[in-house]
Scaffold this active site. Structure first.
Site, PDB file in Angstrom:
ATOM      1  CB  VAL A   1      -0.669  -0.164   1.602  1.00 60.14           C
ATOM      2  CG1 VAL A   1      -1.869   1.283   1.358  1.00 60.14           C
ATOM      3  CG2 VAL A   1      -2.170  -1.463   1.148  1.00 60.14           C
ATOM      4  CB  ALA A   2       3.816   2.273   2.411  1.00 58.49           C
TER       5      ALA A   2
ATOM      6  CB  ILE B   1       1.219   0.469  -4.598  1.00 55.69           C
ATOM      7  CG1 ILE B   1       1.465  -1.825  -5.017  1.00 55.69           C
ATOM      8  CG2 ILE B   1       0.246   0.484  -5.760  1.00 55.69           C
ATOM      9  CD1 ILE B   1       0.907  -2.221  -5.020  1.00 55.69           C
TER      10      ILE B   1
ATOM     11  CD  GLU C   1      -1.447   3.691  -3.099  1.00 56.14           C
ATOM     12  OE1 GLU C   1      -1.564   4.247  -1.808  1.00 56.14           O
ATOM     13  OE2 GLU C   1      -0.694   2.971  -3.237  1.00 56.14           O
TER      14      GLU C   1
ATOM     15  CG  ASP D   1      -7.537  34.224 -37.351  1.00 57.17           C
ATOM     16  OD1 ASP D   1      -7.187  33.667 -38.548  1.00 57.17           O
ATOM     17  OD2 ASP D   1      -8.249  34.095 -36.074  1.00 57.17           O
TER      18      ASP D   1
ATOM     19  CG  ASN E   1       1.134   5.736   1.210  1.00 59.56           C
ATOM     20  OD1 ASN E   1       1.929   6.010   0.180  1.00 59.56           O
ATOM     21  ND2 ASN E   1       0.508   5.329   1.407  1.00 59.56           N
TER      22      ASN E   1
ATOM     23  CG  ASP F   1       5.575   8.675   0.245  1.00 58.47           C
ATOM     24  OD1 ASP F   1       6.834   9.071   0.121  1.00 58.47           O
ATOM     25  OD2 ASP F   1       4.617   7.569  -0.292  1.00 58.47           O
TER      26      ASP F   1
END
Length: 871
Positions: A286-287, A289, A291, A333, A706, A710
């Site tokens: 979990v930490a 990856i 995600e 233009d 995490n 992070d």
């Protein structure tokens, strides 16, 4: 209102809807109907509430596995009589994560809604007998709607008056060709949508002509509203950047899950507690990856889009932000984008002389004002296109009044292909035909010219004098319009011959000066490796003068000009071989813009194209970035564009490209930081297992890293300001990946270095400060602190290519603030007894803190050394 309005006569329909076909509804009646029937909007899909958003955060597979693990831990700890602190912390972090995710999703939704409100669709209605521009959502049944070429139809309308009206309804009927519409068509019971010639439908594009009609259906009752009602869900398409990030995330996730599985198996083989190993493996997954990668990038994009909106560039499609920074060519233009779009008549001449006396000018200005769609409000304000507005204002300036005896009875509208407009008026029991437009086009229609009230044949000598006058005006950067007329006894408005055998009356020269800020923006574009190109329908000399004054055309560098006639002789491949030699394209039709875009794309350029007309829509779609004009752009052009410039200014395109580069760089920094941090987390655990060492970090510590060290620095990196260095070099090609191979190498080395420092802190703490090397609580605390703080320090390396001590570095106050908060939280975790107990940490002595600080600063020292070497 039943759906058989197309069968009813205009008189019957106006009675049913209580509408006067000349003056429309009263303002008070319209307000009552708006309250009764609601707004003219297509309802979006059902919005999800806060509770749904919160629980949807738990859909992630890894979060579900973590929750199951926490539940198992609760059960086993209850059975064994041990405490549940680990499980409580894991649940708390998961819930905090869900709360943060919910808040971010809510903010993103609100930001998108706010952006939608920045570009409300407008519509012209007749109320109380006066034309009024209102938000299209305020149209009600019975409103009298005015339509013109370039409009997007705001509701279903039964036509009451039309002039050469063509409507493109492919989005509704599937038929690509524009359909001719007329109020005189008699509907049949069996008519399909495409056969209802007396009706235009909501969402259809008015290709040419103009009309008035009664609103018969609004909002969800329109034909397009019925289709919308059938749609249950509307999903936003996945953008290329999202796809790349998701792919990168999946590859990393598979590798990380593989490593976690190996760690779990190794732990079991070494007789470690199975539940502890399961919790560690899952927590590490979990930490480690990434995600949150896509979510963080989405937030960075939304922050950037909001900043761009403040700079008057409204981004309609996410793809635009991803591509903007890579723009290499801007096709712009001239009128209104490079210039101020404030035309003023400065010179008038007949076939021989420049006219100085007002009485001499009067006749030419009168004719040009008759062949003119501008309108004068009761307050005396003139509304219309810049050219027509300038002509009418010049006429009124001399206190002349438009003669109402010249009643218009017919017209052939201006189109970009014809480059002229013709109107027919009553004139002393005869008919006055007036034409105005491009001088070369008008002269081709003329057989005579008028000089001092006498009609003469337009011979070679007279034609040469007129062309010289035209050239002189154009050389002075004036927009030149020719005016011609004829008087006839009989007329057929639908016969093209009414535009032949005309009498040349004179030339009107108007000036539209360049915007003051454009020259600096053009120079900045060139410095950034972006080539500005002018594409205009104006004559070569006028185009060249403005191009020189803005810096687009530079004779010294070998720039060239190409006319529309020269362009027609080349196909896309032939043009692509020589297109780099040209910086100005004049007398170009909107259809030719597509060829220019394709030629640049063959060369691999990233093209931004501006446009405002109906015929610009294909080129806006074909370009990598379509930029529609917010003030003078048609609804069709805006619908086709990726971005809308609310001030129609070239400098805004440059500012948007600059912001696009900033957003892209911030996304790069965010990805760089997150992945390198995650690599460090996974390697410290994996290496310790390979070396048969005790676990350096516990599940709760990994999850804290995490959540705190992070996420917060990553979000702060995404809010970084513009680095001016980004605009002094060529940028990333659209075909290249977000992260190059060299960047991937750097990310892995940096992640490995952070992991090695954390492991070193663990080894030092275990061997020199812990009393029991088999329960290395001090070693784990030191590893926990070094991993967290070194990541915070590493974020400064990622934030800028310049030294942190350089005065020229981009200052990111958000990053300093977030890192201070994160560092303070880390100190609290190890010094406050209640928190240190929860996270299995202890207070450290001065020697341990010294080791932690020295190791944590190593990424900065290495990063600064690398920057010094690179410099």
């Amino acid at each position: 209102m039943d759906n058989k309005y197309y069968l009813k006569s205009i008189k019957d329909l106006s009675e049913i809807l209580g509408t006067d076909i000349n003056s429309g509804l009263s303002i008070s009646e319209a307000e009552l109907r708006l309250k009764k029937y609601g707004k003219n909007i297509i309802e979006s899909g059902k919005k999800r509430g806060i509770i749904y958003k919160f629980f949807s955060q738990f859909k992630d597979v890894m979060i579900i596995i973590l929750l199951i693990s926490a539940f198992i831990s609760f059960a086993l700890n209850a059975y064994s009589g041990e405490g549940n602190s680990d499980a409580f912390i894991i649940l708390s972090i998961v819930i905090i994560n869900a709360v943060i995710g919910t808040i971010q999703e809510y903010k993103a939704e609100k930001a998108i809604e706010a952006l939608k409100k920045l570009t409300p669709r407008k519509a012209t209605v007749i109320r109380n007998g006066r034309k009024t521009e209102i938000d299209a959502e305020n149209i009600v049944k019975g409103d009298l709607i005015v339509l013109k070429s370039g409009d997007v139809c705001p509701c279903d309308i039964r036509l009451t008056k039309t002039v050469e009206l063509y409507s493109e309804e492919s989005s509704l009927t599937g038929e690509a060709d524009a359909v001719y519409k007329s109020e005189n068509y008699v509907g049949k019971e069996t008519d399909s949508l495409s056969q209802r010639k007396n009706t235009v439908f909501s969402g259809s594009n008015i290709v040419s002509g103009h009309a008035i009609g009664i609103a018969v259906n609004t909002g969800m009752e329109t034909e397009i509203g019925k289709i919308a009602a059938m749609l249950k869900k509307e999903d936003a398409p996945e953008t290329p950047l999202s796809r790349k990030l998701n792919y990168t995330g999946k590859i990393l996730s598979m590798l990380i899950i593989g490593i976690c599985a190996v760690i779990f198996v190794l732990g079991i083989i070494r007789n470690y507690n199975a539940i502890n190993m399961l919790m560690l493996s899952i927590s590490l997954a979990v930490a480690a990856i990434p995600e949150g990668l896509t979510a963080v990038v989405t937030i960075v994009l939304s922050l950037g889009v909001k900043r761009m909106a403040k700079k008057k560039a409204i981004v309609r499609k996410p793809l635009a932000v991803e591509t903007l920074g890579s723009t290499t060519v801007i096709c712009t233009d001239k009128t209104g984008t490079l210039t101020e779009n404030k035309m003023t008549v400065t010179k008038i001449c007949d076939a021989v002389n420049y006219l100085e006396k007002n009485e001499d000018k009067k006749n030419i200005l009168l004719l040009a004002s008759l062949c003119n769609d501008s309108e004068i409000s009761p307050e005396g304000k003139v509304k219309g296109t810049p050219t027509e507005k300038a002509i009418t204002e010049a006429y009124l300036k001399e206190n002349y009044k438009l003669n109402k005896t010249y009643k218009r009875i017919g017209e052939i509208p201006f189109t970009s292909k014809r480059k002229m407009m013709t109107t027919v008026h009553n004139f002393d029991e005869k008919y006055l035909v007036v034409s105005k437009g491009n001088p070369s086009v008008i002269l081709n229609k003329c057989l005579y010219f008028e000089e001092k009230g006498k009609i003469k044949n337009l011979g070679t000598e007279a034609l040469r004098k007129i062309e010289n006058k035209n050239k002189e005006m154009a050389n002075s950067a004036l927009r030149v319009i020719a005016v011609a007329k004829k008087i006839t006894d009989n007329i057929n408005v639908n016969d093209a011959s009414i535009e032949s055998g005309l009498i040349f009356m004179g030339l009107i020269g108007m000036e539209d000066p360049p915007r003051k800020e454009v020259k600096a923006a053009v120079k900045a574009c060139k410095n950034a490796g972006i080539k500005p190109i002018m594409i205009t329908g104006d004559q070569p000399l006028t185009a060249l003068e403005i191009a020189k004054r803005t810096g687009i055309y530079d004779e010294k560098s070998g720039s060239k000009l190409m006319t529309g006639a020269e362009l027609c002789r080349l196909n896309e491949k032939e043009l692509s071989k020589i297109i780099d030699e040209y910086s100005v394209f004049s007398q170009v039709s909107p259809e030719d813009k597509m060829k220019i875009v394709k030629a640049y794309e063959i060369k691999g350029e990233v093209v931004a194209m501006t446009g405002d007309g109906v015929n610009d829509a294909p080129a806006l779609k074909a370009a990598d970035i379509g930029c529609a004009m917010g003030r003078n752009g048609t609804e069709v052009a805006k619908s086709a564009a990726d971005m809308i410039l609310t001030d129609d200014n070239f400098a805004t395109i440059y500012a948007a490209v600059k912001e696009g580069r900033t957003i892209f760089q911030n996304i790069r920094k965010t990805i760089h930081f997150l992945i390198s941090s995650n690599i460090g987390e996974i390697l410290v655990i994996f290496t310790s297992f390979i070396l048969s060492m005790p676990v350096p970090l516990l599940p709760t510590q990994l999850l804290f890293v995490n959540l705190i060290t992070d996420s917060f620095p990553a979000l702060a990196l995404g809010a970084g300001k513009t680095d001016e260095e980004n605009m002094k070099k060529e940028f990333l090609s659209k075909n290249k990946d977000v992260l190059s191979l060299s960047m991937w190498f750097s990310i892995f080395i940096e992640g490995a270095f952070i992991g090695a420092l954390s492991l070193l802190a663990f080894i030092i703490g275990r061997n020199y400060f812990d009393s029991n090397p088999y329960e290395p609580i001090i070693g784990r605390t030191m590893a926990f602190l070094v991993l967290s703080i070194s990541q915070l320090v590493h974020s400064f390396n990622v934030a800028s290519e310049k030294s942190i001590f350089s005065k020229k570095r981009v200052k990111n106050k958000s990053l300093f603030k977030s890192n201070l908060v994160c560092a303070a939280l880390m100190v609290l975790v190890v010094t406050v007894p209640a928190l240190s107990c929860l996270f299995s940490a202890v207070a450290l002595d001065l020697h341990s803190w010294a080791v932690v600080i020295i190791l944590s600063l190593c990424p900065l020292i290495v990063g600064e050394t690398e920057k010094l070497i690179m410099k």
